[in-house]
Design a protein around this motif. Structure first.
Motif, PDB file in Angstrom:
ATOM      1  N   GLN A  86       0.831  -1.197   0.000  1.00  0.00           N
ATOM      2  CA  GLN A  86       0.000   0.000   0.000  1.00  0.00           C
ATOM      3  C   GLN A  86       0.864   1.244   0.000  1.00  0.00           C
ATOM      4  O   GLN A  86       2.040   1.202   0.352  1.00  0.00           O
ATOM      5  CB  GLN A  86      -0.948   0.029   1.187  1.00  0.00           C
ATOM      6  N   GLN A  87       0.256   2.331  -0.431  1.00  0.00           N
ATOM      7  CA  GLN A  87       0.921   3.625  -0.406  1.00  0.00           C
ATOM      8  C   GLN A  87      -0.013   4.584   0.323  1.00  0.00           C
ATOM      9  O   GLN A  87      -1.161   4.755  -0.066  1.00  0.00           O
ATOM     10  CB  GLN A  87       1.193   4.127  -1.819  1.00  0.00           C
ATOM     11  N   ASN A  88       0.499   5.162   1.406  1.00  0.00           N
ATOM     12  CA  ASN A  88      -0.242   6.151   2.182  1.00  0.00           C
ATOM     13  C   ASN A  88       0.477   7.478   2.034  1.00  0.00           C
ATOM     14  O   ASN A  88       1.460   7.720   2.726  1.00  0.00           O
ATOM     15  CB  ASN A  88      -0.304   5.755   3.669  1.00  0.00           C
ATOM     16  N   HIS A  89       0.012   8.299   1.131  1.00  0.00           N
ATOM     17  CA  HIS A  89       0.645   9.580   0.834  1.00  0.00           C
ATOM     18  C   HIS A  89       2.111   9.341   0.469  1.00  0.00           C
ATOM     19  O   HIS A  89       2.386   8.757  -0.560  1.00  0.00           O
ATOM     20  CB  HIS A  89       0.473  10.569   1.987  1.00  0.00           C
ATOM     21  N   HIS A  90       3.035   9.731   1.335  1.00  0.00           N
ATOM     22  CA  HIS A  90       4.458   9.596   1.032  1.00  0.00           C
ATOM     23  C   HIS A  90       5.085   8.365   1.674  1.00  0.00           C
ATOM     24  O   HIS A  90       6.302   8.220   1.651  1.00  0.00           O
ATOM     25  CB  HIS A  90       5.212  10.860   1.480  1.00  0.00           C
ATOM     26  N   GLU A  91       4.289   7.502   2.273  1.00  0.00           N
ATOM     27  CA  GLU A  91       4.839   6.275   2.865  1.00  0.00           C
ATOM     28  C   GLU A  91       4.469   5.075   2.012  1.00  0.00           C
ATOM     29  O   GLU A  91       3.320   4.897   1.615  1.00  0.00           O
ATOM     30  CB  GLU A  91       4.351   6.061   4.292  1.00  0.00           C
ATOM     31  N   LEU A  92       5.470   4.251   1.757  1.00  0.00           N
ATOM     32  CA  LEU A  92       5.310   3.052   0.958  1.00  0.00           C
ATOM     33  C   LEU A  92       5.481   1.843   1.872  1.00  0.00           C
ATOM     34  O   LEU A  92       6.495   1.718   2.557  1.00  0.00           O
ATOM     35  CB  LEU A  92       6.382   3.044  -0.132  1.00  0.00           C
ATOM     36  N   ILE A  93       4.490   0.982   1.900  1.00  0.00           N
ATOM     37  CA  ILE A  93       4.555  -0.257   2.679  1.00  0.00           C
ATOM     38  C   ILE A  93       4.726  -1.405   1.695  1.00  0.00           C
ATOM     39  O   ILE A  93       3.940  -1.536   0.751  1.00  0.00           O
ATOM     40  CB  ILE A  93       3.266  -0.477   3.522  1.00  0.00           C
TER      41      ILE A  93
END
Length: 131
Positions: A86-93
Motif C-alpha cells: 500500500q501507499q499512504n501519501h508519502h509512505e510506501l509499505i
C-alpha cells in the motif's frame, strides 16, 4: 514523487562468509545473520523508492519486520521478491519473501517514507532534537 513503478521487484544476493551471525568476532551461527538479511531486505524494497523519488527527495526507512523461516548458508543465493502492499501519501509499505531455491528464508514488511531532502536534513540534524 512519481507514481509507483510495477508492483514487483526482485533482487539477488549471495551470502558471503562475513555475513554470518557473529558478535564481537565470535560466530554464533554459520548462516546469514539477521542484520545482513535486514540490510538486503531494505535494499530490495528501496528499489521502489529509487524509481519513485524526485531529484529533491530521498527515502527513509520507517519499519522492518522479519519472520525467519529457514537459514541461508554461505554461498547460497537469496532471492528477495518485494511487492508494494500500500501507499499512504508519502509512505510506501512493502511485503517481501526471501527464498533460496524453493525454500522460504524469511517474510515480512518494510516501510519507507519519501520526503523532501530539506525536510530530512532538518529531521536528521542533531541540534533539532533538543527539547
Amino acid at each position: 514523487m512519481k507514481n509507483p513503478p510495477p508492483s514487483i521487484k526482485q533482487y539477488h544476493y549471495t551470502v558471503k562468509p562475513e555475513d554470518v551471525a557473529a558478535f564481537h568476532g565470535e560466530t554464533v551461527h554459520p548462516v546469514c545473520s539477521t542484520y545482513v538479511l535486514a540490510r538486503e531486505i531494505e535494499w530490495a524494497t528501496r528499489l521502489f523508492v529509487l524509481e519513485m523519488k524526485d531529484d529533491d527527495e530521498e527515502g527513509i526507512g520507517t519499519h522492518i519486520s522479519i519472520d525467519h523461516k529457514s537459514p541461508a548458508f554461505v554461498g547460497e543465493e537469496i532471492i528477495f521478491t518485494a511487492r508494494i502492499q500500500q501507499q499512504n501519501h508519502h509512505e510506501l509499505i512493502c511485503v517481501y519473501e526471501a527464498t533460496v531455491e524453493s525454500r522460504v528464508i524469511a517474510t515480512g514488511t518494510t516501510g519507507q517514507k519519501i520526503l523532501k531532502k530539506e525536510k530530512l536534513k532538518t529531521i536528521l540534524t542533531r541540534s533539532e532534537l533538543r527539547s
